[in-house]
Design an enzyme around this catalytic site. Sequence first.
Site, PDB file in Angstrom:
ATOM      1  CG  HIS A 127     -22.827  -0.418  -4.068  1.00  0.00           C
ATOM      2  ND1 HIS A 127     -23.048  -0.132  -2.735  1.00  0.00           N
ATOM      3  CD2 HIS A 127     -21.641  -1.084  -4.109  1.00  0.00           C
ATOM      4  CE1 HIS A 127     -22.044  -0.615  -2.008  1.00  0.00           C
ATOM      5  NE2 HIS A 127     -21.186  -1.192  -2.825  1.00  0.00           N
TER       6      HIS A 127
ATOM      7  CG  ASP B 296     -25.984   1.132  -2.360  1.00  0.00           C
ATOM      8  OD1 ASP B 296     -26.037  -0.052  -2.719  1.00  0.00           O
ATOM      9  OD2 ASP B 296     -24.939   1.700  -1.998  1.00  0.00           O
TER      10      ASP B 296
ATOM     11  CB  SER C 174     -17.944  -1.075  -1.855  1.00  0.00           C
ATOM     12  OG  SER C 174     -18.826  -2.160  -1.871  1.00  0.00           O
TER      13      SER C 174
HETATM   14  C1  MLT Z   1     -19.275  -6.119   1.668  1.00  0.00           C
HETATM   15  O1  MLT Z   1     -19.318  -7.341   1.588  1.00  0.00           O
HETATM   16  O2  MLT Z   1     -18.373  -5.509   2.242  1.00  0.00           O
HETATM   17  C2  MLT Z   1     -20.400  -5.371   1.051  1.00  0.00           C
HETATM   18  O3  MLT Z   1     -21.379  -6.229   0.648  1.00  0.00           O
HETATM   19  C3  MLT Z   1     -19.935  -4.521  -0.065  1.00  0.00           C
HETATM   20  C4  MLT Z   1     -19.312  -5.336  -1.148  1.00  0.00           C
HETATM   21  O4  MLT Z   1     -20.039  -5.845  -2.016  1.00  0.00           O
HETATM   22  O5  MLT Z   1     -18.142  -5.483  -1.139  1.00  0.00           O
END
Ligand code: MLT
Length: 202
Positions: free
Chosen positions: A183, A152, A102
């Site tokens: 996700h 996702d 992520s």
């Molecule tokens: C991010 O901000 O890098 C993406 O949205 C993934 C997350 O939720 O961290």
Amino acid sequence: MKHLFKKGSDERKPVLLLLHGTGGNEEDLLALADMISPDSAVLSVRGNVSENGMPRFFRRLAEGVFDEEDLIFRTKELNDFIDESANKYRFDRNNVVAVGYSNGANIAGSLIFHYEDALKGAILHHPMVPRRGIKLPDLTNLPVFIGAGKNDPICPAAETEELENLLTNAGAKVHVKWENMGHQLSRAEVEEASEWFAKNFS
Ligand code: MLT
């Protein structure tokens, strides 16, 4: 940067650079490292940015909207930190494979987008496109694994395909593992990542 380093039992194996998701820390992905390459050294880093107390690797303006200036700054900071760590812990700077989930996958993607030799390969679990409209470095034969969920909500399937195309067009060898999931990180995804790792880095 706050981090944890674990020496490996086989110095030829790539060092795994572990990068957690939003709200995580440097302990989160240790079990993945054990599944992917138990003999590797591990450099696991905590993101330097805090979003209401949740560690992240760069700021965002809203869900899915990155603060580009901060992303660029933090990407350099992380790249410099890997350089310093290679000196301090005496590992081969040219033999580092990132494993990110992520937000951690997004900064790993950003390392690849900005620096030609930052990584020897990358396992990106549920990454997004870190930046658009820039020319990528020459990534000829860089092995990249992407784990993606068809449903996702944070990274839509079309964005995964866009990332795959951007990396492939720059020369990377991209392998995408799709699952009918969201996700979250699935066991099947990590198992496939570890088979992919064995094929590419043995
Ligand atoms: C991010 O901000 O890098 C993406 O949205 C993934 C997350 O939720 O961290």
